[in-house]
Design a protein around this motif. Structure first.
Motif: not given
Length: 126
Positions: A4, A32, A76, A79
């Protein structure tokens, strides 16, 4: 940690530019988040330590908005792709920021609704 978070140069380069003509300005790290709670925790940490936060969708922007000109952490959001609410009565849908138009249209298949290119704020009816 682990899958992550990344500080790899190639990952930072990828997240430091979009389709604009602006030079790449990579973040110091890319994260993420998996859900809203994790996103809130990371945003609170960045705020507390005065670390710039840069959101990243698909990298197709044309304005240079993902350039981390002062470093910081790139979030980001790909997910975070849950579709949580759909109202056929008022043509509205609640999605997380990682939901793509293609994924939304797949979810809407069979309802008589679709999300066309260039639409902001609602879905269309066939």
């Amino acid at each position: 940690g682990g899958p992550n978070v990344s500080t790899a140069a190639a990952v930072r380069q990828q997240h430091g530019h979009d389709e604009s003509m602006h030079r790449c300005a990579p973040p110091d790290a890319v994260v993420w988040p998996r859900d809203v709670e994790q996103l809130q925790e990371m945003a609170a940490l960045c705020h507390r330590h005065r670390v710039p936060m840069v959101p990243f969708g698909t990298g197709t922007g044309l304005e240079g908005g993902v350039n981390a000109v002062q470093g910081g952490v790139c979030f980001n959001l790909s997910r975070m792709a849950a579709i949580s609410e759909l109202s056929l009565d008022d043509f509205s849908v609640a999605v997380e920021p990682g939901v793509t138009r293609k994924a939304l249209n797949s979810h809407l298949r069979g309802t008589g609704l679709w999300f066309p290119v260039g639409t902001v704020g609602g879905v269309g009816q066939r």
